[in-house]
Design an enzyme around this catalytic site. Structure first.
Site, PDB file in Angstrom:
ATOM      1  N   HIS A 106       0.828  -1.207   0.000  1.00 40.28           N
ATOM      2  CA  HIS A 106       0.000   0.000   0.000  1.00 40.28           C
ATOM      3  C   HIS A 106       0.864   1.261   0.000  1.00 40.28           C
ATOM      4  O   HIS A 106       2.042   1.233   0.356  1.00 40.28           O
ATOM      5  CB  HIS A 106      -0.938   0.017   1.219  1.00 40.28           C
ATOM      6  CG  HIS A 106      -0.219   0.043   2.525  1.00 40.28           C
ATOM      7  ND1 HIS A 106       0.211  -1.089   3.166  1.00 40.28           N
ATOM      8  CD2 HIS A 106       0.155   1.083   3.335  1.00 40.28           C
ATOM      9  CE1 HIS A 106       0.813  -0.771   4.304  1.00 40.28           C
ATOM     10  NE2 HIS A 106       0.798   0.554   4.422  1.00 40.28           N
ATOM     11  N   HIS A 144      -2.425  10.273   6.363  1.00 39.84           N
ATOM     12  CA  HIS A 144      -2.199   9.211   7.355  1.00 39.84           C
ATOM     13  C   HIS A 144      -1.389   9.712   8.548  1.00 39.84           C
ATOM     14  O   HIS A 144      -1.612   9.274   9.672  1.00 39.84           O
ATOM     15  CB  HIS A 144      -1.486   8.041   6.677  1.00 39.84           C
ATOM     16  CG  HIS A 144      -1.185   6.895   7.574  1.00 39.84           C
ATOM     17  ND1 HIS A 144      -2.123   6.305   8.382  1.00 39.84           N
ATOM     18  CD2 HIS A 144      -0.018   6.201   7.792  1.00 39.84           C
ATOM     19  CE1 HIS A 144      -1.574   5.305   9.054  1.00 39.84           C
ATOM     20  NE2 HIS A 144      -0.293   5.233   8.723  1.00 39.84           N
ATOM     21  N   HIS A 146       7.861   8.674   9.511  1.00 41.39           N
ATOM     22  CA  HIS A 146       6.712   9.244   8.796  1.00 41.39           C
ATOM     23  C   HIS A 146       6.747  10.770   8.849  1.00 41.39           C
ATOM     24  O   HIS A 146       6.433  11.447   7.861  1.00 41.39           O
ATOM     25  CB  HIS A 146       5.397   8.734   9.404  1.00 41.39           C
ATOM     26  CG  HIS A 146       4.991   7.372   8.944  1.00 41.39           C
ATOM     27  ND1 HIS A 146       5.388   6.230   9.580  1.00 41.39           N
ATOM     28  CD2 HIS A 146       4.213   6.971   7.895  1.00 41.39           C
ATOM     29  CE1 HIS A 146       4.874   5.170   8.967  1.00 41.39           C
ATOM     30  NE2 HIS A 146       4.164   5.596   7.934  1.00 41.39           N
TER      31      HIS A 146
END
Length: 210
Positions: free
Chosen positions: A53, A59, A161
């Site tokens: 993905h 996110h 992230h």
């Protein structure tokens, strides 16, 4: 000559491992072939993070773009697969330094000898944030990994992230690189145009270069 193709997407089914607390894959039949019905039609429920993905900025950023608004450019083009098998809990710059020279804009890192497909790996290898910084400094626009996340499963700060957020990188997770040698390829891993989603499944493939 015909180009060789590597399918780097793990199978998606009811037993596919998911991040603890995430929505596993399930499928029900809305219609089945029989008297008065000429087709099979199913309904699928799953997290967009099941299988291979692409994460959207949404996110890891409350104000980030959903995956349907993200440019496809980073998900298509020359890439390099680099092996860091057995590197430990974090992929550090020194694990990739042997393949720095002439990096394309896309880098996929293989951390598993054989990716676990029957369970979630609580000790999944992830990127050290300084590795992401180094790759960004070298001009990389997309990073990928064959573990379920670029951050440790226990992380609450999601440092890697947050690094890709700050540096504007795209990311692919949970790739299947078991049979892919180190080297350069063409990556094709397009996310769906999900207009409000935080991620999208991809059917990720690599093609040999001319």
């Amino acid at each position: 000559m015909k180009k060789q193709l590597w399918d780097i997407s793990p199978p998606v089914h009811a037993g596919a491992p998911v991040f603890p607390g995430d929505t596993a894959y399930s499928q029900q039949w809305a219609a089945t072939i029989g008297p008065g019905c000429p087709v099979n039609v199913s309904a699928i429920t799953m997290s967009p993070h099941v299988g291979a993905h692409a994460d959207a900025p949404l996110h890891y950023d409350a104000d980030g773009a959903p995956i349907g608004e993200v440019s496809l450019e980073a998900f298509l083009g020359p890439c390099r697969v680099i092996h860091a098998i057995g590197c430990g809990p974090l992929v550090k710059p020194e694990h990739l330094a042997h393949a720095w020279a002439g990096l394309p804009e896309r880098v996929l890192v293989r951390v598993y000898d054989r990716q676990p497909q029957d369970r979630f790996d609580d000790a999944l290898p992830a990127f050290a944030p300084e590795t992401v910084e180094q790759l960004a400094d070298l001009g990389v626009k997309l990073i990928g990994i064959d573990s379920a996340s670029i951050d440790p499963a226990s992380s609450k700060t999601l440092d890697s992230h947050q690094t890709i957020r700050r540096r504007g990188l795209r990311v692919l997770e949970n790739l299947l690189l078991d049979d892919v040698p180190e080297g350069d390829y063409e990556l094709i891993a397009l996310p769906l145009k999900l207009t409000t989603a935080d991620a999208s499944p991809v059917r990720a493939v690599l093609r040999s270069l001319p």
